[in-house]
Scaffold this active site. Structure first.
Site, PDB file in Angstrom:
ATOM      1  N   ASP A  31       0.842  -1.200   0.000  1.00 34.52           N
ATOM      2  CA  ASP A  31       0.000   0.000   0.000  1.00 34.52           C
ATOM      3  C   ASP A  31       0.877   1.250   0.000  1.00 34.52           C
ATOM      4  O   ASP A  31       1.626   1.482   0.953  1.00 34.52           O
ATOM      5  CB  ASP A  31      -0.902  -0.027   1.242  1.00 34.52           C
ATOM      6  CG  ASP A  31      -2.018   0.999   1.158  1.00 34.52           C
ATOM      7  OD1 ASP A  31      -1.966   1.878   0.281  1.00 34.52           O
ATOM      8  OD2 ASP A  31      -2.952   0.920   1.983  1.00 34.52           O
ATOM      9  N   ASP A  32       0.806   2.019  -1.072  1.00 37.95           N
ATOM     10  CA  ASP A  32       1.573   3.275  -1.198  1.00 37.95           C
ATOM     11  C   ASP A  32       3.078   3.049  -1.352  1.00 37.95           C
ATOM     12  O   ASP A  32       3.882   3.926  -1.012  1.00 37.95           O
ATOM     13  CB  ASP A  32       1.340   4.230  -0.005  1.00 37.95           C
ATOM     14  CG  ASP A  32      -0.088   4.735   0.086  1.00 37.95           C
ATOM     15  OD1 ASP A  32      -0.943   4.308  -0.711  1.00 37.95           O
ATOM     16  OD2 ASP A  32      -0.362   5.561   0.989  1.00 37.95           O
ATOM     17  N   CYS A  46      -6.437   4.414  -3.139  1.00 36.42           N
ATOM     18  CA  CYS A  46      -6.576   3.046  -2.604  1.00 36.42           C
ATOM     19  C   CYS A  46      -7.820   2.282  -3.041  1.00 36.42           C
ATOM     20  O   CYS A  46      -7.730   1.171  -3.554  1.00 36.42           O
ATOM     21  CB  CYS A  46      -6.572   3.100  -1.083  1.00 36.42           C
ATOM     22  SG  CYS A  46      -5.021   3.651  -0.394  1.00 36.42           S
ATOM     23  N   ARG A  54      -8.020  -0.956  -5.728  1.00 39.47           N
ATOM     24  CA  ARG A  54      -8.395  -2.318  -5.301  1.00 39.47           C
ATOM     25  C   ARG A  54      -9.565  -2.838  -6.125  1.00 39.47           C
ATOM     26  O   ARG A  54      -9.646  -4.010  -6.496  1.00 39.47           O
ATOM     27  CB  ARG A  54      -8.761  -2.321  -3.808  1.00 39.47           C
ATOM     28  CG  ARG A  54      -7.549  -2.348  -2.922  1.00 39.47           C
ATOM     29  CD  ARG A  54      -7.711  -1.593  -1.619  1.00 39.47           C
ATOM     30  NE  ARG A  54      -6.457  -0.904  -1.375  1.00 39.47           N
ATOM     31  CZ  ARG A  54      -5.398  -1.477  -0.779  1.00 39.47           C
ATOM     32  NH1 ARG A  54      -5.499  -2.687  -0.288  1.00 39.47           N
ATOM     33  NH2 ARG A  54      -4.270  -0.807  -0.659  1.00 39.47           N
ATOM     34  N   LYS A 112      -5.758  -5.334   3.983  1.00 37.33           N
ATOM     35  CA  LYS A 112      -6.652  -4.169   3.863  1.00 37.33           C
ATOM     36  C   LYS A 112      -7.688  -4.402   2.763  1.00 37.33           C
ATOM     37  O   LYS A 112      -7.335  -4.630   1.610  1.00 37.33           O
ATOM     38  CB  LYS A 112      -5.791  -2.956   3.525  1.00 37.33           C
ATOM     39  CG  LYS A 112      -6.570  -1.718   3.131  1.00 37.33           C
ATOM     40  CD  LYS A 112      -5.590  -0.569   2.951  1.00 37.33           C
ATOM     41  CE  LYS A 112      -6.222   0.620   2.260  1.00 37.33           C
ATOM     42  NZ  LYS A 112      -5.256   1.722   2.089  1.00 37.33           N
ATOM     43  N   HIS A 149     -11.010  -2.313   2.066  1.00 33.40           N
ATOM     44  CA  HIS A 149     -11.279  -0.969   1.539  1.00 33.40           C
ATOM     45  C   HIS A 149     -12.230  -0.929   0.338  1.00 33.40           C
ATOM     46  O   HIS A 149     -12.114  -0.063  -0.537  1.00 33.40           O
ATOM     47  CB  HIS A 149      -9.960  -0.240   1.201  1.00 33.40           C
ATOM     48  CG  HIS A 149     -10.036   1.222   1.556  1.00 33.40           C
ATOM     49  ND1 HIS A 149      -8.998   2.103   1.398  1.00 33.40           N
ATOM     50  CD2 HIS A 149     -11.078   1.959   2.028  1.00 33.40           C
ATOM     51  CE1 HIS A 149      -9.376   3.311   1.778  1.00 33.40           C
ATOM     52  NE2 HIS A 149     -10.634   3.246   2.160  1.00 33.40           N
ATOM     53  N   SER A 177      -8.146   1.872   5.439  1.00 33.55           N
ATOM     54  CA  SER A 177      -6.747   2.290   5.638  1.00 33.55           C
ATOM     55  C   SER A 177      -6.363   2.350   7.114  1.00 33.55           C
ATOM     56  O   SER A 177      -7.199   2.664   7.967  1.00 33.55           O
ATOM     57  CB  SER A 177      -6.501   3.668   5.010  1.00 33.55           C
ATOM     58  OG  SER A 177      -6.723   3.601   3.629  1.00 33.55           O
ATOM     59  N   HIS A 218       1.662   2.391   3.793  1.00 34.50           N
ATOM     60  CA  HIS A 218       0.728   3.485   4.076  1.00 34.50           C
ATOM     61  C   HIS A 218       0.997   3.971   5.502  1.00 34.50           C
ATOM     62  O   HIS A 218       1.248   3.155   6.382  1.00 34.50           O
ATOM     63  CB  HIS A 218      -0.697   2.919   3.955  1.00 34.50           C
ATOM     64  CG  HIS A 218      -1.787   3.939   3.918  1.00 34.50           C
ATOM     65  ND1 HIS A 218      -2.129   4.687   5.020  1.00 34.50           N
ATOM     66  CD2 HIS A 218      -2.625   4.332   2.913  1.00 34.50           C
ATOM     67  CE1 HIS A 218      -3.128   5.499   4.686  1.00 34.50           C
ATOM     68  NE2 HIS A 218      -3.447   5.308   3.420  1.00 34.50           N
ATOM     69  N   ASP A 254      -0.572  -0.662  -4.676  1.00 34.02           N
ATOM     70  CA  ASP A 254      -1.903  -0.139  -5.064  1.00 34.02           C
ATOM     71  C   ASP A 254      -1.857   1.251  -5.683  1.00 34.02           C
ATOM     72  O   ASP A 254      -2.801   1.667  -6.356  1.00 34.02           O
ATOM     73  CB  ASP A 254      -2.856  -0.142  -3.856  1.00 34.02           C
ATOM     74  CG  ASP A 254      -2.519   0.940  -2.841  1.00 34.02           C
ATOM     75  OD1 ASP A 254      -1.321   1.283  -2.684  1.00 34.02           O
ATOM     76  OD2 ASP A 254      -3.456   1.451  -2.193  1.00 34.02           O
ATOM     77  N   ASN A 255      -0.781   1.988  -5.431  1.00 32.75           N
ATOM     78  CA  ASN A 255      -0.599   3.320  -6.030  1.00 32.75           C
ATOM     79  C   ASN A 255       0.796   3.804  -5.658  1.00 32.75           C
ATOM     80  O   ASN A 255       1.510   3.132  -4.899  1.00 32.75           O
ATOM     81  CB  ASN A 255      -1.679   4.325  -5.579  1.00 32.75           C
ATOM     82  CG  ASN A 255      -1.910   4.382  -4.085  1.00 32.75           C
ATOM     83  OD1 ASN A 255      -2.930   3.955  -3.583  1.00 32.75           O
ATOM     84  ND2 ASN A 255      -0.936   4.897  -3.345  1.00 32.75           N
ATOM     85  N   LYS A 271       1.336   9.422  -5.172  1.00 36.31           N
ATOM     86  CA  LYS A 271      -0.056   9.063  -4.870  1.00 36.31           C
ATOM     87  C   LYS A 271      -1.023  10.220  -5.121  1.00 36.31           C
ATOM     88  O   LYS A 271      -0.723  11.367  -4.776  1.00 36.31           O
ATOM     89  CB  LYS A 271      -0.119   8.655  -3.396  1.00 36.31           C
ATOM     90  CG  LYS A 271      -1.513   8.414  -2.839  1.00 36.31           C
ATOM     91  CD  LYS A 271      -1.410   7.848  -1.443  1.00 36.31           C
ATOM     92  CE  LYS A 271      -2.766   7.741  -0.781  1.00 36.31           C
ATOM     93  NZ  LYS A 271      -2.731   6.939   0.445  1.00 36.31           N
TER      94      LYS A 271
HETATM   95 MG    MG Z   1      -2.662   3.130  -1.300  1.00 38.16          MG
END
Ligand code: MG
Length: 442
Positions: free
Chosen positions: A34-35, A74, A78, A127, A129, A153, A212, A263-264, A284
Site C-alpha cells: 500500500d503506497d 486506494c 483495489r 486491507k 477498503h 486504511s 501506508h 496499489d498506487n 499518490k
Molecule cells: Mg494506497
C-alpha cells in the site's frame, strides 16, 4: 506376465504424472503493498532500503518496468485489481471512508469469485477498503473463503473515526489492534492457508496495510538506514521471502504464480514517512507516472524465465484476465472488462491485444491516456499543489524517451495529440452505453 504388469504400471504412473502436471491449475498469489513507490525497492534503484527477498524474486522471475495500478488512490485501485475494470465502472473515484454507505456492488464478478468458480480455495489477508457498512460489501460475500484484516486504511483511526476493527471472517475480533503485529499476522495466516491447500488450487490476495502511514514495523524490523519507512518495506520483503520459501518447501513453487505490486504511488506529501517514485514525477493521488506506475514482479519457477526484464506496459487490471485464463475459465460476457490477458508477456511472447490505457483521477474523470510510448494528459492534479507546466494542457510525453515527463512535446506532434484526444472521446462515448454498477442500483 510380470513384464506386462510392470510395463502397464509404468505406463499408468506416466499417465498419472502427466495428468497431474498438465491438468493442475496454477495457484495464484497477489502480494499488494500500500503506497509503495516505484523507487522503493533495491531492484528498482533504492540506495538504502534492503529488499533481498524481492531481489531474489526478480532474479528468479520477471521485473516489469511499465506496470500500473488501476488508480492513484486506494479504493479505486483495489476495485480495478479485483474486477479487471476501470474505476469509473464502479463509481469509486477515490477512497471510501469508514462510514461510507457505498461498497463493491453485488453484481460485480470479482477475481476471487471467478477463481472460486474454477474450483480454487480463496483467501484475503489485509486491507479490504471496498466497503464495510453492509455485509454484502465484505470479502466473504465477494468470493473469499477466508478473511483477516483491517477493512480500510490504517490511518482511519479514533478519535477522527469511531473504531478500527480487525475482522476475521465477518466478525470483529479486536478493536484498534497493535499495528506492529499486522504484517506478521497476515503472513502467518497466508502460510497456514497455503499449507492447508497445498493439494488443490488456491488463490491468496495479501493486501498489506503498509507502507501506508502510520508506519508500524514489527519489533524485529528496526534498523533500516531509511528509518521507519525502510523498516516496514523490509518487513514486507521478509513476508515475501517466507511465502516463497513455503512454496519451495511444499514443492509447489513450479505450480504457483506470485505477483508483487503496489496499489498506487508513494504518499510524497508525508515527507520522510512517504516513499519514493524514483525517476518518475509526483506520487499518490496524481496521474503523473509516479502516482500510478509501480513495481511489478512476477515469479513462477520453471515457467517465467529468471532475471527477465519486461518493458511492455501492463497493469493490475490485467491480473484479472490473466488469472482467469490460467484457471481455465471464461471472462464474464455481460460486462466490459478493461484488463488484458498478459500471459504471453510472462512467457516472453508478443501481446496482440489493444495497447491503450486510461488514467482515471479525481472525480472519476479520464486525466490521461497512454498508447505505446505516448502519453497525453488532458487534466492534471497533484497533492503537492504544484502545477508543473503552469496550466498548459494538453501535455504530451514520450515515456520511452522521457519516463520522468520532463520534456513536453505536444507542439511537435499535433497528429499524435489529435489521435490520443480522439481515443479519449471514443472511450467516453462507449462508456455511456455500457453497464456500470453504481450505488443507485443498490
Ligand atoms: Mg494506497
Amino acid at each position: 506376465m510380470k513384464l506386462f504388469l510392470s510395463t502397464a504400471l509404468i505406463f499408468l504412473l506416466f499417465l498419472g504424472c502427466t495428468s497431474i502436471d498438465e491438468n493442475r491449475k496454477p495457484n495464484i498469489i497477489i502480494l499488494f503493498a500500500d503506497d509503495l513507490g516505484y523507487g522503493d525497492l533495491t531492484s528498482y534503484g533504492h540506495p538504502t532500503i534492503k529488499t533481498p527477498n524481492l531481489d531474489q524474486m526478480v532474479a528468479e522471475g520477471m521485473k516489469f518496468t511499465n506496470f500500473y495500478s488501476g488508480s492513484p488512490a486506494c479504493t479505486a485501485s483495489r476495485y480495478s485489481l479485483l474486477t479487471g475494470r476501470y474505476p469509473v465502472r464502479s463509481g469509486f473515484a477515490w477512497v471510501l471512508v469508514p462510514k461510507s454507505p457505498r461498497g463493491i456492488h453485488p453484481k460485480e464478478y470479482t477475481l476471487a469469485e471467478g477463481l472460486k468458480d474454477a474450483g480454487y480455495a480463496t483467501a484475503a489477508y489485509g486491507k479490504w477498503h471496498l466497503g464495510v457498512t453492509k455485509p454484502d460489501y465484505m470479502p466473504l460475500q465477494n468470493g473469499f473463503d477466508e478473511y483477516l484484516g483491517l477493512p480500510y486504511s490504517n490511518d482511519m483511526l479514533p478519535p477522527k473515526w469511531k473504531d478500527m476493527p480487525l475482522i476475521d471472517g465477518n466478525d470483529t475480533i479486536e478493536h484498534n489492534p497493535d499495528q506492529t503485529l499486522l504484517t506478521a499476522k497476515y503472513t502467518e495466516r497466508a502460510l497456514n492457508f497455503i499449507e492447508r491447500n497445498k493439494d488443490n488450487p488456491f488463490f491468496v490476495y495479501l493486501p498489506y496495510a503498509m507502507p501506508h502511514v502510520p508506519l508500524h514495523p514489527g519489533a524485529e524490523f528496526n534498523d533500516s538506514e531509511r528509518g521507519k519507512y525502510g523498516d516496514v518495506v523490509e518487513e514486507i520483503d521478509w513476508s515475501t521471502g517466507v511465502i516463497m520459501d513455503k512454496l519451495k518447501e511444499l514443492g509447489i513453487e513450479e505450480n504457483t504464480l506470485v505477483v508483487f505490486t503496489s496499489d498506487n504511488g508513494p504518499w510524497i506529501i508525508k515527507d520522510e514517512r512517504g516513499g519514493s517514485s524514483g525517476l518518475l514525477r509526483d506520487g499518490k493521488g496524481s496521474t503523473w507516472e509516479g502516482g500510478m506506475r509501480v513495481p511489478g514482479i512476477a515469479w513462477w519457477p520453471g515457467k517465467i524465465k529468471g532475471g527477465s526484464l519486461q518493458t511492455e506496459r501492463a497493469s493490475t487490471l490485467d491480473l484479472y484476465n490473466t488469472s482467469l485464463k490460467l484457471a481455465g475459465i471464461d471472462l464474464p460476457g455481460d460486462r466490459p472488462i478493461d484488463g488484458r490477458d498478459i500471459s504471453p508477456l510472462l512467457f516472453e511472447k508478443e501481446l496482440s491485444e489493444s495497447d491503450r490505457f486510461f488514467y482515471y483521477g479525481l472525480g472519476n474523470k479520464v486525466f490521461a491516456v497512454r498508447k505505446g510510448p505516448w502519453k497525453l494528459h488532458i487534466k492534471t492534479y497533484s497533492q503537492t499543489g504544484k502545477d508543473y507546466f503552469e496550466g498548459k494542457l494538453p501535455l504530451l510525453f514520450n515515456l520511452s524517451v522521457d519516463p520522468s515527463e520532463q520534456w513536453e512535446i505536444s507542439d511537435d506532434h499535433p497528429e499524435i495529440v489529435q489521435e490520443l484526444q480522439e481515443l479519449i472521446v471514443q472511450h467516453q462515448e462507449q462508456l455511456k452505453s455500457e453497464p456500470t454498477y453504481f450505488d443507485q442500483d443498490q
